[in-house]
Design an enzyme around this catalytic site. Structure first.
Site, PDB file in Angstrom:
ATOM      1  N   HIS A   1       0.813  -1.208   0.000  1.00 28.20           N
ATOM      2  CA  HIS A   1       0.000   0.000   0.000  1.00 28.20           C
ATOM      3  C   HIS A   1       0.850   1.263   0.000  1.00 28.20           C
ATOM      4  O   HIS A   1       0.375   2.322  -0.429  1.00 28.20           O
ATOM      5  CB  HIS A   1      -0.967  -0.011   1.185  1.00 28.20           C
ATOM      6  CG  HIS A   1      -2.127  -0.935   0.983  1.00 28.20           C
ATOM      7  ND1 HIS A   1      -3.388  -0.678   1.468  1.00 28.20           N
ATOM      8  CD2 HIS A   1      -2.224  -2.119   0.324  1.00 28.20           C
ATOM      9  CE1 HIS A   1      -4.206  -1.662   1.132  1.00 28.20           C
ATOM     10  NE2 HIS A   1      -3.511  -2.551   0.442  1.00 28.20           N
TER      11      HIS A   1
ATOM     12  N   HIS B   1      -1.692 -12.557  -1.933  1.00 24.08           N
ATOM     13  CA  HIS B   1      -2.759 -13.233  -1.199  1.00 24.08           C
ATOM     14  C   HIS B   1      -2.401 -14.670  -0.821  1.00 24.08           C
ATOM     15  O   HIS B   1      -3.256 -15.408  -0.351  1.00 24.08           O
ATOM     16  CB  HIS B   1      -4.064 -13.181  -1.999  1.00 24.08           C
ATOM     17  CG  HIS B   1      -4.639 -11.808  -2.076  1.00 24.08           C
ATOM     18  ND1 HIS B   1      -5.799 -11.514  -2.756  1.00 24.08           N
ATOM     19  CD2 HIS B   1      -4.207 -10.625  -1.553  1.00 24.08           C
ATOM     20  CE1 HIS B   1      -6.048 -10.218  -2.653  1.00 24.08           C
ATOM     21  NE2 HIS B   1      -5.091  -9.660  -1.925  1.00 24.08           N
TER      22      HIS B   1
END
Length: 728
Positions: free
Chosen positions: A92, A259
């Protein structure tokens, strides 16, 4: 007497109704004065690159490895390992990058500041950074927050058994928020279709934005506007990742690779979550999103509102993501917080619980995860990665390196022992200097040769500006080094006037060849250097025409890139849609031309005075695209005079718009009515805007000619060398 009247200060500086409140459309110059020495606490002679070189990187990584499995009671680690949290933090930090203007990204450590520190997509990353504080405190100035956030992501991956591609330091911290356009919405996560929507037509995302909703990094994991449609979500994924410079293969690798680790958090309703860091009370000390659900942490954590763990090995690299993606059919369900997610039908409980070793869960996925199976192009790549784990690992390693280093610019800025040896096309590679460089005598001789070709001041200046002004201080791309102005796509850009450019380059190549052929010691001049040198010769001649002798500084060492070293598609984003310095607009835009000028100036790291003096100088030097006479407020073009300012400020001239869009103006003699000049919004703003007029008055004064030339040369030299990180 009331308590209020006892206080001698009812209001403080900076409070009250602002100029922006009174005049919301006023041109904002504040973006040109961000990140100055006034906000930087470091000593004037502090050199971050030199400080980083003294860092014991191995020791920092050892401390980070220990941190990964040292769970803190105030914010416990999922599965006893902070790896997933830190991968998300690094992702992020870097993932705000967008190709359209190069803004965002990990450089500067902007995740520490508003608005990013309070974006809904960054919930709980305040805790991640706070976990890092003891390590940042220990190593102090030798590692920036910007570098530490990315290094921590790398170490997190390595601690979970993944081999990364490499790591480069060199991201100096900033000390205040960037002024970046993140969208026009007034509500976090506002859906499309509202009055301030970033979408038009058939879900066409506004440029330069690269996220689907205000406060998200990329996409809504529940699907477009929360609609759990994996195929529709694939459109959003492809659009946003492409705007972050990722192709389909890199996109699949990043989603599946990221993920593989950790989990999402949606233990309870969002109504239990308190205000974000910027809105939280002083007692929270910069933390936010305090939750009243259960303990508010650990098993009770609420972050995205989704409750998904993708793999059976959330703290270890594996191919489980693809195994689960393709092994099960998926059923739509909701998280405890009420968010759309998917659970594997008829699957056993093979997913570990993050806090209770006796519990297992069925596999779960996000809507955007299923896009990798149900979008045909993504599905093909995903199956190949599923069947070829080594290829997947390599693709993720390379995509992760690109994600976390895309905004660093050329390899010359990379620092540290883990910089990968391989040169990558997206780094805009430039060959290393492999010959003796020209000296001062050669520079003087080459300037004379250039002027003897008959090329005009306008041609020399325009070509040098076109070559250098592609630079973007945001992601450190572009600039004169590499001479990519002679290659596709730059040679064909409308703003560069391809036919005229080709003629100038052909002439300069002749000068280059004659010089290089005459050398006996291997000395050479690159075309990249010669283009800049020719521009300097043009500026010096123009100053001489004004009666002022001045030498434009010049530092050789640029090299010429090849077409094979140039990613045409990646380079295309550098094409200016507007360049007010050359009075150029590619098309009509909602944003006024003067605002686009300021945006361009900010990307060139210019101050308002530098922007002002450059516009005034380039106008009288005839640098306008298409030889336009707009803004050429002089009867002696090619002379570096302050005529632009003197004539703009002349009260003997009355200005009136002559176009329906109010973007072209005529200046007529007040006494006779005769047309004296024509100008654009970019020209007239220097007489209209109070701050810019104040600057124009400095350069338009009777005693300003010498200062004007001196300041123009300084600003010109700055632009010519913006990409010379080898000189730093």
């Amino acid at each position: 007497m009331s308590n209020e009247t006892k206080c001698p200060f009812n209001h403080t500086a900076g409070s009250g109704t602002t100029n922006k409140d009174w005049w919301p459309n006023q041109l904002n110059l504040n973006v040109l004065h961000r990140h100055s020495a006034l906000s930087d606490p470091m000593d004037p002679d502090f050199d971050y690159a030199e400080a980083f070189k003294k860092l014991d990187l191995a020791a920092v990584k050892q401390d980070l490895h220990a941190l990964m499995t040292t769970s803190q009671d105030w914010w416990p680690a999922d599965f006893g390992h902070y790896g997933g949290l830190f991968v998300r933090m690094a992702w992020h930090s870097a993932g705000t990058y967008r190709t359209a203007d190069g803004r965002g990204g990990a450089g500067g450590g902007q995740q520490r500041f508003a608005p990013l520190n309070s974006w809904p997509d960054n919930v709980s990353l305040d805790k991640a950074r706070r976990l890092l504080w003891p390590i940042k405190q220990k190593y102090g100035r030798n590692i920036s927050w910007a570098d530490l956030l990315i290094l921590t992501g790398n170490v997190a991956l390595e601690s979970m058994g993944f081999k990364t591609f490499g790591y480069a330091g060199g991201r100096a911290d900033t000390w205040e928020p960037d002024d970046v356009y993140w969208g026009s919405e007034k509500i976090w996560l506002e859906l499309s279709g509202g009055p301030n929507s970033r979408y038009t037509g058939k879900r066409e995302l506004e440029s330069p934005l690269a996220a689907v909703q205000m406060g998200l990094i990329y996409v809504n994991p529940e699907g477009p506007d929360g609609n759990p449609d994996p195929v529709a979500a694939a459109h959003d994924i492809r659009e946003t990742f492409a705007r972050m410079a990722m192709n389909d293969e890199e996109t699949v690798a990043l989603i599946a690779g990221g993920h593989t680790f950790g989990k999402t958090h949606g233990a309870g309703p969002a109504s239990n979550v308190g205000p974000e860091p910027e809105a939280a009370g002083l007692e929270e000390q910069g933390l936010g999103w305090k939750s009243t659900f259960g303990t508010g942490k650990g098993k009770d954590t609420i972050t995205s509102g989704l409750e998904v763990t993708w793999t059976s090995t959330p703290t270890k690299w594996s191919n489980d993501f693809f195994k689960h993606l393709f092994s099960y059919e998926w059923e739509l369900t909701k998280s405890p917080a009420g968010a759309h997610q998917w659970v594997a039908k008829d699957a056993g409980e093979v997913i570990p619980d993050a806090y209770d070793a006796s519990k297992k869960h069925r596999p779960t996925m996000l809507t955007t995860d299923l896009s990798l199976r149900f979008d045909p192009a993504y599905e093909k790549i995903s199956r190949r990665f599923y069947e070829n784990p080594a290829e997947f690992a390599d693709a993720f390693a390379r995509a992760w390196f690109k994600l976390t280093h895309r905004d660093m610019g050329p390899r010359a800025r990379y620092l540290g022992p883990e910089v990968p040896a391989e040169h990558l096309l997206w780094q805009d590679p430039i060959p290393a200097v492999d010959h003796p460089l020209i000296d001062a005598a050669d520079v003087a001789a080459l300037k004379a040769k250039v002027l003897a070709t008959g090329l005009s001041v306008s041609q020399l200046v325009s070509t040098a500006w076109a070559s250098a002004a592609t630079f973007r201080g945001s992601d450190k791309r572009g600039g004169a080094n590499g001479a990519r102005i002679r290659l596709a796509p730059q040679k064909d850009w409308e703003v560069n006037q391809p036919v005229a450019l080709a003629a100038v380059l052909e002439t300069l190549e002749g000068v280059q060849k004659a010089f290089n052929d005459a050398q006996t010691d291997g000395k050479k001049v690159s075309l990249a250097d010669l283009i800049v040198l020719a521009g300097a010769a043009g500026v010096e001649q123009a100053a001489k025409n004004a009666g002022i002798s001045i030498s434009v500084p010049f530092a050789p060492g640029r090299m010429d890139a090849s077409q094979e070293e140039t990613d045409v598609d990646a380079m295309a984003v550098l094409e200016p849609v507007a360049d007010g310095f050359r009075n150029y607009l590619k098309s009509a835009y909602k944003t006024p031309a003067e605002a686009l000028l300021v945006d361009k100036a900010q990307l060139l790291t210019l101050t308002a005075p530098e922007m002002t003096v450059l516009v005034g100088g380039l106008r009288v030097l005839g640098a306008n695209v298409g030889d336009s006479k707009h803004g050429v407020f002089t009867d002696r073009p090619g002379t570096l005079s302050n005529d632009f300012f003197a004539n703009l400020l002349d009260m003997g001239t009355e200005w009136k718009p002559v176009s329906a869009a109010n973007d072209v103006f005529e200046g007529r003699d007040r006494a006779t009515g005769a047309v004296k000049w024509t100008g654009t919004r970019v020209d007239l703003i220097f007489g209209s805007h109070s701050q810019l007029r104040a600057l124009a008055e400095v350069y338009g004064s009777a005693d300003a000619q010498e200062k004007f030339v001196r300041d123009f040369v300084a600003a010109w030299n700055k632009v010519m060398n913006l990409d010379r990180f080898d000189l730093a």
